[in-house]
Design an enzyme around this catalytic site. Structure first.
Site, PDB file in Angstrom:
ATOM      1  N   LYS A 124       0.833  -1.202   0.000  1.00 28.96           N
ATOM      2  CA  LYS A 124       0.000   0.000   0.000  1.00 28.96           C
ATOM      3  C   LYS A 124       0.871   1.258   0.000  1.00 28.96           C
ATOM      4  O   LYS A 124       0.552   2.238  -0.681  1.00 28.96           O
ATOM      5  CB  LYS A 124      -0.962  -0.015   1.183  1.00 28.96           C
ATOM      6  CG  LYS A 124      -2.122  -0.968   0.940  1.00 28.96           C
ATOM      7  CD  LYS A 124      -2.989  -1.159   2.152  1.00 28.96           C
ATOM      8  CE  LYS A 124      -4.086  -2.184   1.870  1.00 28.96           C
ATOM      9  NZ  LYS A 124      -4.755  -2.647   3.072  1.00 28.96           N
ATOM     10  N   LYS A 203      -2.654  -9.086 -10.249  1.00 27.62           N
ATOM     11  CA  LYS A 203      -3.788  -9.393  -9.381  1.00 27.62           C
ATOM     12  C   LYS A 203      -4.895  -8.352  -9.572  1.00 27.62           C
ATOM     13  O   LYS A 203      -4.602  -7.142  -9.617  1.00 27.62           O
ATOM     14  CB  LYS A 203      -3.314  -9.354  -7.917  1.00 27.62           C
ATOM     15  CG  LYS A 203      -4.401  -9.640  -6.921  1.00 27.62           C
ATOM     16  CD  LYS A 203      -3.984  -9.216  -5.524  1.00 27.62           C
ATOM     17  CE  LYS A 203      -5.123  -8.459  -4.878  1.00 27.62           C
ATOM     18  NZ  LYS A 203      -4.898  -7.950  -3.565  1.00 27.62           N
ATOM     19  N   LYS A 206      -8.677  -3.013  -6.854  1.00 21.53           N
ATOM     20  CA  LYS A 206      -9.153  -1.640  -7.048  1.00 21.53           C
ATOM     21  C   LYS A 206      -7.976  -0.690  -7.206  1.00 21.53           C
ATOM     22  O   LYS A 206      -7.975   0.189  -8.047  1.00 21.53           O
ATOM     23  CB  LYS A 206      -9.987  -1.207  -5.832  1.00 21.53           C
ATOM     24  CG  LYS A 206     -11.370  -1.820  -5.811  1.00 21.53           C
ATOM     25  CD  LYS A 206     -12.010  -1.764  -4.449  1.00 21.53           C
ATOM     26  CE  LYS A 206     -11.805  -3.041  -3.679  1.00 21.53           C
ATOM     27  NZ  LYS A 206     -12.707  -3.354  -2.601  1.00 21.53           N
TER      28      LYS A 206
HETATM   29  P1  TYM Z   1     -10.913  -6.886   0.434  1.00 23.99           P
HETATM   30  O1  TYM Z   1     -12.088  -6.001   0.659  1.00 23.99           O
HETATM   31  O2  TYM Z   1      -9.690  -6.294  -0.190  1.00 23.99           O
HETATM   32  O3  TYM Z   1     -11.314  -8.111  -0.443  1.00 23.99           O
HETATM   33  C1  TYM Z   1     -12.410  -8.936  -0.098  1.00 23.99           C
HETATM   34  C2  TYM Z   1     -12.080 -10.382  -0.436  1.00 23.99           C
HETATM   35  O4  TYM Z   1     -11.820 -10.505  -1.829  1.00 23.99           O
HETATM   36  C3  TYM Z   1     -10.600 -11.199  -2.014  1.00 23.99           C
HETATM   37  N1  TYM Z   1      -9.936 -10.717  -3.237  1.00 23.99           N
HETATM   38  C4  TYM Z   1      -9.405 -11.527  -4.168  1.00 23.99           C
HETATM   39  N2  TYM Z   1      -9.341 -12.866  -4.253  1.00 23.99           N
HETATM   40  C5  TYM Z   1      -8.745 -13.393  -5.353  1.00 23.99           C
HETATM   41  N3  TYM Z   1      -8.223 -12.632  -6.366  1.00 23.99           N
HETATM   42  C6  TYM Z   1      -8.261 -11.288  -6.312  1.00 23.99           C
HETATM   43  N4  TYM Z   1      -7.787 -10.566  -7.317  1.00 23.99           N
HETATM   44  C7  TYM Z   1      -8.875 -10.670  -5.172  1.00 23.99           C
HETATM   45  N5  TYM Z   1      -9.107  -9.376  -4.792  1.00 23.99           N
HETATM   46  C8  TYM Z   1      -9.743  -9.432  -3.600  1.00 23.99           C
HETATM   47  C9  TYM Z   1      -9.762 -10.897  -0.775  1.00 23.99           C
HETATM   48  O5  TYM Z   1      -8.790 -11.870  -0.563  1.00 23.99           O
HETATM   49  C10 TYM Z   1     -10.818 -10.873   0.308  1.00 23.99           C
HETATM   50  O6  TYM Z   1     -11.038 -12.157   0.828  1.00 23.99           O
HETATM   51  N6  TYM Z   1      -8.832  -7.217   4.915  1.00 23.99           N
HETATM   52  C11 TYM Z   1      -9.904  -7.737   4.126  1.00 23.99           C
HETATM   53  C12 TYM Z   1     -11.277  -7.473   4.743  1.00 23.99           C
HETATM   54  C13 TYM Z   1     -11.374  -7.960   6.145  1.00 23.99           C
HETATM   55  C14 TYM Z   1     -11.475  -9.334   6.551  1.00 23.99           C
HETATM   56  C15 TYM Z   1     -11.534  -9.288   7.969  1.00 23.99           C
HETATM   57  C16 TYM Z   1     -11.520 -10.545   5.857  1.00 23.99           C
HETATM   58  C17 TYM Z   1     -11.375  -7.196   7.265  1.00 23.99           C
HETATM   59  N7  TYM Z   1     -11.464  -7.982   8.360  1.00 23.99           N
HETATM   60  C18 TYM Z   1     -11.634 -10.470   8.708  1.00 23.99           C
HETATM   61  C19 TYM Z   1     -11.623 -11.724   6.622  1.00 23.99           C
HETATM   62  C20 TYM Z   1     -11.676 -11.677   8.020  1.00 23.99           C
HETATM   63  C21 TYM Z   1      -9.844  -7.028   2.784  1.00 23.99           C
HETATM   64  O7  TYM Z   1      -9.301  -5.973   2.654  1.00 23.99           O
HETATM   65  O8  TYM Z   1     -10.535  -7.623   1.811  1.00 23.99           O
END
Ligand code: TYM
Length: 333
Positions: A124, A203, A206
């Site tokens: 980030k 990957k 956003k």
């Molecule tokens: P976030 O909002 O970035 O993404 C949500 C979920 O989507 C998955 N993901 C992907 N999987 C495969 N390929 C990709 N290109 C891809 N882009 C996104 C992410 O792996 C995620 O599972 N920190 C987390 C949110 C969170 C969370 C938690 C998750 C906060 N607290 C507790 C589990 C448990 C996040 O930023 O996800």
């Protein structure tokens, strides 16, 4: 992956499944295939809790109206994709105050080095985000999200694996310091879709501006797919099938036989990428068709989202308060 024996023993008790998603923009195919689709499958196998990580989103979205509208969009989209509120508890992270309390307690045990090793913080910063404490401490809040519900399984995409490892480290540290209090969670990461590639082959994310939205307008979706990065093989030449973003995406949305046919046509040559891209567009459009219809229905009943999130909040707080009471006793508060 969850080891087989552990999975068997988890099935003998009611499993608690937990995952979250940030409301930081339009949801994309990476979110869907990496987390939402598996989470929707998990909701039939135990007690599922899914939440909108609005506190985490504050690390990047700092506009109140935008955040509110993103939260609403994520709620509508997740419901449209098949999250069933009769099976899964669905709520907003910020509506469960015990999470931030637990996050503070965990942070008093978190070694700086553990957070300094986290890839996502470094990524980030590399992308130009300001190095705030919130961004640095992000995995501690995420650990609190997981541990506050005694979660057994956490379905996530591969990029979140390290964060689950942090949560596990903190359980061991906490239990070692204060006695057996917190439950050790397991990640569940889909094998075949561990990382969904974006339009440029990196990957899908956003922050890389390479996403394909699940509910993109037809014209914009078509334009994006036609802009997908490919190599410069001429029409008549065979095309490489290894590391082909086009084939990888097609595999997610097409039937196995249509995918095999496209692989064969890649190898045979004689068809240009433009043609394959049109087919990919058609398959994505069709795949999300029923969900688009469901989404329109949900949008026509705005109260539904409020009701679901309110009921979810009550249930989530009920569980979180119980675990928090245990934690408070353990640490002496
Ligand atoms: P976030 O909002 O970035 O993404 C949500 C979920 O989507 C998955 N993901 C992907 N999987 C495969 N390929 C990709 N290109 C891809 N882009 C996104 C992410 O792996 C995620 O599972 N920190 C987390 C949110 C969170 C969370 C938690 C998750 C906060 N607290 C507790 C589990 C448990 C996040 O930023 O996800």
């Amino acid at each position: 992956m969850i080891p087989f024996l552990q999975l068997v023993s988890l099935f003998l008790t009611t499993m608690r499944i937990l995952s979250g998603i940030q409301p930081s923009g339009t949801l994309h195919l990476g979110n869907y295939f990496g987390m939402m689709k598996p989470a929707i499958e998990w909701q039939d196998r135990g007690e599922a809790l899914y939440f909108i990580a609005d506190l985490h989103a504050l690390t990047t979205v700092q506009d109140a109206a935008e955040l509110r509208s993103n939260v609403r969009d994520v709620a509508v989209d997740f419901l449209a994709c098949g999250l069933d509120p009769a099976k899964a508890c669905f709520f907003q992270q910020s509506q469960v105050p015990a999470i931030t309390e637990l996050a503070w307690i965990l942070s008093t045990l978190t070694p700086m080095g553990l957070l300094e090793r986290c890839h996502s913080y470094k990524d980030k910063l590399a992308k130009g985000l300001a190095p705030t404490h919130g961004l640095f401490a992000y995995p501690v809040l995420m650990a609190a999200d997981i541990l506050i519900y005694d979660s057994d399984v956490v379905p996530v995409g591969k990029d979140q694996k390290q964060h689950i490892e942090v949560a596990r480290d903190l359980v061991l540290k906490f239990n070692d310091t204060f006695g057996d209090t917190l439950k050790l969670p397991e990640p569940s990461i889909p094998d075949h879709t561990a990382v969904v590639p974006g339009l440029d082959g990196e990957k899908m994310s956003k922050s890389y501006r390479n996403t394909i939205g699940m509910f993109e307008e037809e014209k914009s979706l078509r334009k994006k797919i036609m802009s997908l990065k490919t190599d410069s093989s001429p029409m008549e030449a065979p095309k490489p099938v290894e590391n082909s973003t086009l084939l990888d995406l097609y595999k997610l949305v097409a039937s196995p036989s249509d995918h095999s046919q496209m692989v064969a046509e890649f190898l045979a040559g004689g068809i240009g990428y433009g043609d394959f891209k049109k087919r990919l567009f058609g398959a994505i459009w069709e795949y999300f068709g029923p969900m688009r219809t469901r989404r329109e229905e949900i949008l026509a009943h705005p109260d539904l989202v409020d009701t679901v999130l309110r009921e979810g909040r009550e249930k989530a707080n009920g569980i979180a308060d119980g675990v928090m009471a245990r934690v408070r006793t353990a640490v002496g508060l």
